[in-house]
Design a protein around this motif. Structure first.
Motif, PDB file in Angstrom:
ATOM      1  N   ALA A 309       0.856  -1.184   0.000  1.00  0.00           N
ATOM      2  CA  ALA A 309       0.000   0.000   0.000  1.00  0.00           C
ATOM      3  C   ALA A 309       0.892   1.234   0.000  1.00  0.00           C
ATOM      4  O   ALA A 309       2.056   1.179   0.425  1.00  0.00           O
ATOM      5  CB  ALA A 309      -0.932   0.025   1.210  1.00  0.00           C
ATOM      6  N   SER A 310       0.339   2.336  -0.466  1.00  0.00           N
ATOM      7  CA  SER A 310       1.115   3.578  -0.432  1.00  0.00           C
ATOM      8  C   SER A 310       0.187   4.782  -0.400  1.00  0.00           C
ATOM      9  O   SER A 310      -0.944   4.735  -0.882  1.00  0.00           O
ATOM     10  CB  SER A 310       2.040   3.685  -1.655  1.00  0.00           C
ATOM     11  OG  SER A 310       1.291   3.949  -2.828  1.00  0.00           O
ATOM     12  N   VAL A 311       0.691   5.855   0.203  1.00  0.00           N
ATOM     13  CA  VAL A 311       0.051   7.164   0.169  1.00  0.00           C
ATOM     14  C   VAL A 311       1.122   8.139  -0.305  1.00  0.00           C
ATOM     15  O   VAL A 311       2.154   8.298   0.357  1.00  0.00           O
ATOM     16  CB  VAL A 311      -0.476   7.584   1.549  1.00  0.00           C
ATOM     17  CG1 VAL A 311      -1.120   8.974   1.456  1.00  0.00           C
ATOM     18  CG2 VAL A 311      -1.482   6.568   2.086  1.00  0.00           C
ATOM     19  N   ARG A 312       0.887   8.749  -1.458  1.00  0.00           N
ATOM     20  CA  ARG A 312       1.900   9.624  -2.049  1.00  0.00           C
ATOM     21  C   ARG A 312       1.325  11.007  -2.307  1.00  0.00           C
ATOM     22  O   ARG A 312       0.229  11.144  -2.859  1.00  0.00           O
ATOM     23  CB  ARG A 312       2.415   9.021  -3.367  1.00  0.00           C
ATOM     24  CG  ARG A 312       3.468   9.903  -4.061  1.00  0.00           C
ATOM     25  CD  ARG A 312       3.868   9.338  -5.412  1.00  0.00           C
ATOM     26  NE  ARG A 312       4.751  10.264  -6.122  1.00  0.00           N
ATOM     27  CZ  ARG A 312       6.071  10.181  -6.148  1.00  0.00           C
ATOM     28  NH1 ARG A 312       6.684   9.197  -5.503  1.00  0.00           N
ATOM     29  NH2 ARG A 312       6.792  11.076  -6.815  1.00  0.00           N
ATOM     30  N   TYR A 313       2.098  12.023  -1.917  1.00  0.00           N
ATOM     31  CA  TYR A 313       1.731  13.410  -2.177  1.00  0.00           C
ATOM     32  C   TYR A 313       2.769  14.031  -3.099  1.00  0.00           C
ATOM     33  O   TYR A 313       3.972  13.993  -2.819  1.00  0.00           O
ATOM     34  CB  TYR A 313       1.661  14.210  -0.879  1.00  0.00           C
ATOM     35  CG  TYR A 313       1.477  15.696  -1.105  1.00  0.00           C
ATOM     36  CD1 TYR A 313       0.256  16.207  -1.527  1.00  0.00           C
ATOM     37  CD2 TYR A 313       2.541  16.581  -0.919  1.00  0.00           C
ATOM     38  CE1 TYR A 313       0.093  17.565  -1.757  1.00  0.00           C
ATOM     39  CE2 TYR A 313       2.387  17.942  -1.148  1.00  0.00           C
ATOM     40  CZ  TYR A 313       1.157  18.431  -1.559  1.00  0.00           C
ATOM     41  OH  TYR A 313       1.001  19.774  -1.800  1.00  0.00           O
ATOM     42  N   ASP A 314       2.307  14.571  -4.227  1.00  0.00           N
ATOM     43  CA  ASP A 314       3.170  15.315  -5.143  1.00  0.00           C
ATOM     44  C   ASP A 314       2.763  16.779  -5.095  1.00  0.00           C
ATOM     45  O   ASP A 314       1.622  17.123  -5.430  1.00  0.00           O
ATOM     46  CB  ASP A 314       3.039  14.768  -6.567  1.00  0.00           C
ATOM     47  CG  ASP A 314       3.749  13.442  -6.747  1.00  0.00           C
ATOM     48  OD1 ASP A 314       4.972  13.454  -6.968  1.00  0.00           O
ATOM     49  OD2 ASP A 314       3.078  12.389  -6.649  1.00  0.00           O
ATOM     50  N   ASP A 315       3.685  17.617  -4.696  1.00  0.00           N
ATOM     51  CA  ASP A 315       3.360  19.028  -4.502  1.00  0.00           C
ATOM     52  C   ASP A 315       3.264  19.770  -5.830  1.00  0.00           C
ATOM     53  O   ASP A 315       4.009  19.503  -6.772  1.00  0.00           O
ATOM     54  CB  ASP A 315       4.419  19.698  -3.632  1.00  0.00           C
ATOM     55  CG  ASP A 315       4.020  21.112  -3.272  1.00  0.00           C
ATOM     56  OD1 ASP A 315       3.068  21.267  -2.481  1.00  0.00           O
ATOM     57  OD2 ASP A 315       4.625  22.054  -3.812  1.00  0.00           O
ATOM     58  N   ALA A 316       2.303  20.696  -5.882  1.00  0.00           N
ATOM     59  CA  ALA A 316       2.161  21.562  -7.061  1.00  0.00           C
ATOM     60  C   ALA A 316       2.077  23.024  -6.633  1.00  0.00           C
ATOM     61  O   ALA A 316       1.489  23.848  -7.332  1.00  0.00           O
ATOM     62  CB  ALA A 316       0.930  21.162  -7.857  1.00  0.00           C
ATOM     63  N   GLY A 317       2.643  23.315  -5.466  1.00  0.00           N
ATOM     64  CA  GLY A 317       2.682  24.702  -5.018  1.00  0.00           C
ATOM     65  C   GLY A 317       2.180  24.941  -3.615  1.00  0.00           C
ATOM     66  O   GLY A 317       2.432  26.004  -3.025  1.00  0.00           O
ATOM     67  N   LEU A 318       1.472  23.975  -3.007  1.00  0.00           N
ATOM     68  CA  LEU A 318       0.908  24.196  -1.686  1.00  0.00           C
ATOM     69  C   LEU A 318       1.963  24.188  -0.591  1.00  0.00           C
ATOM     70  O   LEU A 318       1.950  25.057   0.301  1.00  0.00           O
ATOM     71  CB  LEU A 318      -0.155  23.130  -1.388  1.00  0.00           C
ATOM     72  CG  LEU A 318      -0.790  23.197   0.009  1.00  0.00           C
ATOM     73  CD1 LEU A 318      -1.513  24.535   0.203  1.00  0.00           C
ATOM     74  CD2 LEU A 318      -1.744  22.034   0.213  1.00  0.00           C
ATOM     75  N   ALA A 319       2.873  23.202  -0.605  1.00  0.00           N
ATOM     76  CA  ALA A 319       3.833  23.049   0.495  1.00  0.00           C
ATOM     77  C   ALA A 319       4.686  24.298   0.700  1.00  0.00           C
ATOM     78  O   ALA A 319       4.841  24.771   1.848  1.00  0.00           O
ATOM     79  CB  ALA A 319       4.701  21.820   0.271  1.00  0.00           C
ATOM     80  N   PRO A 320       5.295  24.880  -0.336  1.00  0.00           N
ATOM     81  CA  PRO A 320       6.079  26.103  -0.115  1.00  0.00           C
ATOM     82  C   PRO A 320       5.243  27.238   0.475  1.00  0.00           C
ATOM     83  O   PRO A 320       5.717  27.999   1.334  1.00  0.00           O
ATOM     84  CB  PRO A 320       6.584  26.457  -1.519  1.00  0.00           C
ATOM     85  CG  PRO A 320       6.589  25.162  -2.254  1.00  0.00           C
ATOM     86  CD  PRO A 320       5.395  24.426  -1.736  1.00  0.00           C
ATOM     87  N   LYS A 321       3.981  27.353   0.018  1.00  0.00           N
ATOM     88  CA  LYS A 321       3.114  28.400   0.559  1.00  0.00           C
ATOM     89  C   LYS A 321       2.843  28.173   2.046  1.00  0.00           C
ATOM     90  O   LYS A 321       2.818  29.127   2.836  1.00  0.00           O
ATOM     91  CB  LYS A 321       1.792  28.431  -0.207  1.00  0.00           C
ATOM     92  CG  LYS A 321       1.918  28.928  -1.648  1.00  0.00           C
ATOM     93  CD  LYS A 321       0.570  28.863  -2.360  1.00  0.00           C
ATOM     94  CE  LYS A 321       0.675  29.317  -3.797  1.00  0.00           C
ATOM     95  NZ  LYS A 321      -0.617  29.196  -4.521  1.00  0.00           N
ATOM     96  N   LEU A 322       2.627  26.921   2.428  1.00  0.00           N
ATOM     97  CA  LEU A 322       2.396  26.611   3.841  1.00  0.00           C
ATOM     98  C   LEU A 322       3.622  26.946   4.680  1.00  0.00           C
ATOM     99  O   LEU A 322       3.511  27.528   5.765  1.00  0.00           O
ATOM    100  CB  LEU A 322       2.040  25.130   4.001  1.00  0.00           C
ATOM    101  CG  LEU A 322       0.614  24.722   3.625  1.00  0.00           C
ATOM    102  CD1 LEU A 322       0.488  23.207   3.624  1.00  0.00           C
ATOM    103  CD2 LEU A 322      -0.395  25.334   4.596  1.00  0.00           C
ATOM    104  N   LEU A 323       4.805  26.553   4.188  1.00  0.00           N
ATOM    105  CA  LEU A 323       6.028  26.841   4.936  1.00  0.00           C
ATOM    106  C   LEU A 323       6.243  28.346   5.074  1.00  0.00           C
ATOM    107  O   LEU A 323       6.604  28.838   6.158  1.00  0.00           O
ATOM    108  CB  LEU A 323       7.226  26.190   4.241  1.00  0.00           C
ATOM    109  CG  LEU A 323       7.280  24.660   4.299  1.00  0.00           C
ATOM    110  CD1 LEU A 323       8.414  24.132   3.431  1.00  0.00           C
ATOM    111  CD2 LEU A 323       7.437  24.174   5.739  1.00  0.00           C
ATOM    112  N   ASP A 324       6.003  29.079   3.999  1.00  0.00           N
ATOM    113  CA  ASP A 324       6.154  30.535   4.066  1.00  0.00           C
ATOM    114  C   ASP A 324       5.148  31.139   5.040  1.00  0.00           C
ATOM    115  O   ASP A 324       5.476  32.054   5.816  1.00  0.00           O
ATOM    116  CB  ASP A 324       5.953  31.155   2.675  1.00  0.00           C
ATOM    117  CG  ASP A 324       7.118  30.880   1.740  1.00  0.00           C
ATOM    118  OD1 ASP A 324       8.225  30.601   2.240  1.00  0.00           O
ATOM    119  OD2 ASP A 324       6.906  30.920   0.511  1.00  0.00           O
TER     120      ASP A 324
END
Length: 418
Positions: A309-324
């Motif tokens: 089984a796997s759960v995979r997240y590919d970022d398209a711009g959300l993660a950097p915005k959250l960190l900022d």
């Protein structure tokens, strides 16, 4: 005179025949409606239906209601509908099952809330290959085949006259081997798609100002995307593979869940449905009965094994915005904020009491924080492992990590499409 009597006799006979045929038609239509109620009861739906009428091979049902039942203590709210259901090309098979070429439902255009004013419209609702299996209890093989294809056109939900959610179309379908409606299946494949979802989140602030502020700061007042999925399922060994359950939103990211299990056979499903039926029909259970149900559930699932089984997240711009965003909220620049999180990770894992997780989690999560591209959690046991074995291994968390083949990976290339 004799001719007149013969004509009168024929006329009376014709009227009597018409009356009898009308009664038979009503009975057949009602039998079809009753079978809908019985079949869907097996999978947890309490259905009531309005008057059923027959015209040729078309059965029309005048409204009804649906309640999704979980337990006798906590049934969900009943949904009542006055919409006419039209089943075309209905055939009753020799075994007592029914097949309809299609089920069509008039377009929905209705208010569902007053303050704020909520309105929903949904068009082109259609089911092709509507199937009602025979049998009591209804066998799992039949319940897998309730329809071949389900589709709708556009969905629109408005709030005070402004559209907040729209969907271009919804589609779900299955292919059965050897054929739809077979009493014995070899395998099936299924897929679904919710196409071109658009959500206006700008009004969230009216209900929750703090959440609305975060949404606006992240630039998420409007999002668009799709939800898709597909699976394959072999009956003999119960090998089910969810190849994709993907939520993919532009400028946000994609979350994909896959599973691969074996032993999930129709016989296992039959036992699960029987247990669920006993739970909903037996009234409030004692503690002893609840424990017995749990033991029964464990016994049912003992032949089901996890392959992966796997759960995979590919970022398209959300993660950097959250960190900022969180860096700014804490009064730090992003680099300093990220280093602070990375420094905290070992301590957070230590609090779980499972030191072995440190090597599994800290390096990939740190790499993702430095350069947010993808993050994936995978389990891949050395060999297919039953759920009961994994439950027993949970007593030794370090051993469970090994038994699961748990791995966390960051910034790896996305798997190639099949």
């Amino acid at each position: 005179m004799k001719i007149t009597k013969i004509a009168a006799t024929m006329l009376l006979g014709g009227v009597a025949t018409a009356v009898m045929m009308g009664q038979a038609n009503a009975l057949e239509a009602q039998a079809f409606a009753d079978r809908i109620i019985e079949v869907y009861k097996t999978i947890g739906y309490d259905v009531t239906l309005g008057e059923a009428t027959l015209d040729g091979d078309t059965i029309t049902i005048d409204g009804g209601s649906i309640t999704v039942v979980s337990t006798p203590e906590a049934p969900m709210e009943t949904m009542t509908f006055d919409t006419e259901l039209t089943f075309s090309g209905v055939v009753e098979n020799a075994d007592g099952s029914y097949m309809a070429e299609s089920l069509t439902i008039p377009d929905i255009d209705t208010d569902f809330a007053e303050e704020p004013a909520g309105h929903l419209s949904l068009v082109d609702i259609r089911v092709d290959g509507f199937y009602l299996p025979a049998g009591n209890p209804v066998p799992a093989i039949g319940l897998m085949q309730l329809y071949e294809n389900f589709s709708t056109g556009a969905l629109s939900i408005t709030r005070d006259g402004e559209e907040v959610i729209s969907i271009d179309s919804i589609q779900a379908g299955s292919t059965f081997n050897p054929q739809h409606g077979a009493t014995e299946l070899t395998d099936l494949t299924s897929n679904f798609a919710v196409n071109n979802i658009t959500a206006d989140l700008s009004t969230v602030s009216e209900e929750d100002p703090s959440a609305g502020a975060v949404i606006e700061a992240l630039g998420l007042t409007s999002i668009t995307g799709n939800i898709t999925g597909d699976l394959s399922w072999s009956m003999a060994d119960g090998h089910m593979t969810v190849h994709e359950f993907l939520l993919d939103f532009a400028d946000v990211g994609a979350l994909n869940i896959t599973t691969d299990i074996s032993g999930f056979t129709p016989a296992v499903l039959d036992q699960i449905y029987a247990m669920q039926g006993a739970m909903t029909a037996g009234g409030e259970m004692t503690e002893e009965q609840s424990q017995a149900q749990m033991m029964q559930g464990m016994a049912i699932m003992q032949g089901v094994s996890i392959i992966g089984a796997s759960v995979r997240y590919d970022d398209a711009g959300l993660a950097p915005k959250l960190l900022d965003f969180f860096a700014s909220s804490s009064g730090a620049d992003r680099a300093t904020f990220v280093e602070g999180i990375k420094a905290m990770l070992p301590g957070m894992i230590a609090e779980t009491g499972i030191p072995a997780l440190n090597d599994v989690i800290v390096p990939p999560v740190s790499a993702f924080l430095d350069d947010p591209k993808s993050l994936e959690v995978k389990i891949a046991p050395p060999s297919p492992t039953s759920l009961l074995v994994l439950m027993a291994a949970a007593a030794n968390p370090a051993g469970l990590i090994s038994a699961l083949g748990l791995a966390v990976e960051a910034n790896t290339a996305a798997p190639a499409a099949d």
